[in-house]
Each structure stands twice: as C-alpha cells, then as structure tokens.
Design a protein around this motif. Structure first.
Motif, short mmCIF file in Angstrom:
data_model
loop_
_atom_site.label_atom_id
_atom_site.label_comp_id
_atom_site.label_asym_id
_atom_site.label_seq_id
_atom_site.Cartn_x
_atom_site.Cartn_y
_atom_site.Cartn_z
N LYS A 128 -2.70 3.62 -3.10
CA LYS A 128 -1.81 4.77 -3.05
C LYS A 128 -0.69 4.49 -2.05
N ALA A 129 0.56 4.67 -2.50
CA ALA A 129 1.71 4.45 -1.61
C ALA A 129 1.71 5.49 -0.51
N MET A 130 1.94 5.04 0.72
CA MET A 130 1.98 5.95 1.87
C MET A 130 3.40 6.30 2.26
N SER A 131 4.27 5.32 2.23
CA SER A 131 5.65 5.53 2.65
C SER A 131 6.55 4.58 1.88
N ASP A 132 7.83 4.70 2.11
CA ASP A 132 8.78 3.82 1.44
C ASP A 132 9.79 3.32 2.47
N GLU A 133 9.30 2.52 3.38
CA GLU A 133 10.17 1.97 4.41
C GLU A 133 10.86 0.74 3.84
N SER A 134 12.15 0.85 3.63
CA SER A 134 12.88 -0.27 3.04
C SER A 134 12.84 -1.48 3.98
N GLY A 135 12.78 -2.63 3.38
CA GLY A 135 12.73 -3.85 4.14
C GLY A 135 11.33 -4.34 4.44
N GLU A 136 10.33 -3.45 4.35
CA GLU A 136 8.94 -3.83 4.60
C GLU A 136 8.29 -4.25 3.28
N PRO A 137 7.40 -5.24 3.32
CA PRO A 137 6.70 -5.63 2.08
C PRO A 137 5.89 -4.45 1.52
N GLU A 138 5.83 -4.40 0.18
CA GLU A 138 5.09 -3.33 -0.50
C GLU A 138 3.67 -3.16 0.02
N TRP A 139 2.97 -4.27 0.23
CA TRP A 139 1.55 -4.22 0.59
C TRP A 139 1.31 -3.56 1.94
N THR A 140 2.31 -3.49 2.80
CA THR A 140 2.13 -2.85 4.11
C THR A 140 2.23 -1.34 4.02
N GLN A 141 2.62 -0.83 2.86
CA GLN A 141 2.91 0.59 2.71
C GLN A 141 1.93 1.31 1.77
N VAL A 142 0.73 0.76 1.62
CA VAL A 142 -0.26 1.39 0.75
C VAL A 142 -1.58 1.59 1.47
N ASP A 143 -2.31 2.58 0.97
CA ASP A 143 -3.69 2.84 1.39
C ASP A 143 -4.59 2.48 0.25
N LEU A 144 -5.69 1.88 0.58
CA LEU A 144 -6.77 1.65 -0.36
C LEU A 144 -7.68 2.85 -0.18
N GLU A 145 -8.48 3.17 -1.14
CA GLU A 145 -9.36 4.34 -1.05
C GLU A 145 -9.95 4.53 0.36
N ASP A 146 -10.16 5.76 0.73
CA ASP A 146 -10.74 6.14 2.02
C ASP A 146 -9.92 5.71 3.22
N GLY A 147 -8.61 5.54 3.05
CA GLY A 147 -7.75 5.22 4.18
C GLY A 147 -7.78 3.78 4.65
N THR A 148 -8.36 2.90 3.89
CA THR A 148 -8.37 1.47 4.24
C THR A 148 -6.96 0.93 4.15
N ARG A 149 -6.57 0.16 5.15
CA ARG A 149 -5.22 -0.42 5.20
C ARG A 149 -5.28 -1.92 4.97
N ILE A 150 -4.23 -2.42 4.36
CA ILE A 150 -4.06 -3.87 4.23
C ILE A 150 -3.34 -4.32 5.50
N ILE A 151 -3.93 -5.27 6.21
CA ILE A 151 -3.33 -5.69 7.48
C ILE A 151 -2.79 -7.12 7.44
N GLY A 152 -3.01 -7.81 6.34
CA GLY A 152 -2.49 -9.17 6.21
C GLY A 152 -2.48 -9.60 4.77
N MET A 153 -1.64 -10.59 4.45
CA MET A 153 -1.53 -11.09 3.09
C MET A 153 -1.29 -12.60 3.14
N ARG A 154 -1.98 -13.31 2.27
CA ARG A 154 -1.80 -14.76 2.14
C ARG A 154 -1.72 -15.08 0.65
#
Length: 170
Positions: A128-154
């Motif tokens: 679920k999208a949380m915000s739309d901060e331009s310039g930030e990668p998409e993955w930093t702006q979403v919540d996974l169920e139960d408020g889980t956040r993505i904190i890194g991507m490789r």
C-alpha cells in the motif's frame, strides 16, 4: 590468446544472483540459513525471476515463535518422535520461507494497494502506497501488510531482494 590445458577460467556474471546477494547480506543471514536448507532455494540461483521479501535478523529474533516452530504450541501431552519433529520443523520453515517469495519480478508499487501471490499456497502480500515524495524510489514509499516497511533493495539478475523490518504473517 589460446588457453593452456589445465588452466582455470572462472565463470563470471555481470550481475549477481539472488543467492549471491543473500550470501553477502549479513543483516539477513538468519533468513538465508533457513532458506538454503530447502529445495526451493535452488530458485535463488535459477533463471526464474523472483521477488524476495527478506526480514532482517532483528525481525526474525523478535518473533515469539521461530520459523521452525509450529505457529500454535503443540500440547505437552502429545509425544512425537524425533523424526516427526524434524519433518514438522522442515514443513514450518518451508511455509515461512515460501510466504516471503513472490514468484515474479519486477513488481509494481502503484498508488493503489496491490496484492501479489507468494509461493505459499493461499498467501498473498499487499503493498500500500504511503506517500508520494517525488525523487524517492517507489519501494521506500510503501507499507507491506501490518505496517511492515521496506528498508533496503538489491537488484539481481534473477529478481529483486527487498529487505523488510518485520516478517510476512501467514
């Protein structure tokens, strides 16, 4: 220049596999130690595209019941053999790891909530999208169920690994 007989030529890839990334990601070593004991871990080196939702070691350690344990405690009166206990433990780990693998990549984090099926039958994960901060990668702006956040991507040649601050519930 011709190769001399008996000389070693290492295989090289321009981009690592998911298995390579998991090997060097120290913050996710517990997840990988569970996963590599399973047959489905061959997927991490294969050409099958996958999206991994990899919990940090801290997230796994915070679980009240570890991935190899039954979700619900077994009644103390029931006795099972060591072999049955091992089989049950392996099945629990396979279910847990499967819930963290989406069998496709890339996935989209659009502004609308989107669910993706995991390898665990009947389990999907919703982003679920949380915000739309331009310039930030998409993955930093979403919540996974139960408020889980993505904190890194490789990125890997066979998919993407997202490091998450909790575990996928099932």
């Amino acid at each position: 220049m011709p190769e001399k007989p008996g000389t070693f030529q290492p295989l090289t890839n321009s981009q690592p596999t998911l298995a390579d990334l998991l090997t060097i990601e120290t913050s996710a070593s517990i997840f990988y130690s569970y996963a590599r004991e399973l047959e489905l871990s061959v997927r991490f080196n294969s050409d099958d595209m996958s999206t991994l939702l990899v919990p940090t070691n801290k997230a796994v350690m915070a679980l009240a019941r570890k991935p190899h344990q039954d979700p619900d405690p077994v009644e103390p009166k029931i006795e099972i053999s060591e072999q049955e206990s091992d089989q049950l433990s392996k099945r629990n780990v396979e279910r847990w790891v499967s819930a963290h693998i989406i069998p496709k990549s890339p996935i989209s984090f659009s502004s609308e909530a989107k669910a993706y099926e995991t390898l665990l039958e009947g389990k999907s994960v919703t982003f679920k999208a949380m915000s739309d901060e331009s310039g930030e990668p998409e993955w930093t702006q979403v919540d996974l169920e139960d408020g889980t956040r993505i904190i890194g991507m490789r990125k890997a040649k066979n998919g993407v690994m997202y490091i998450i601050d909790s575990t996928v519930k099932f």
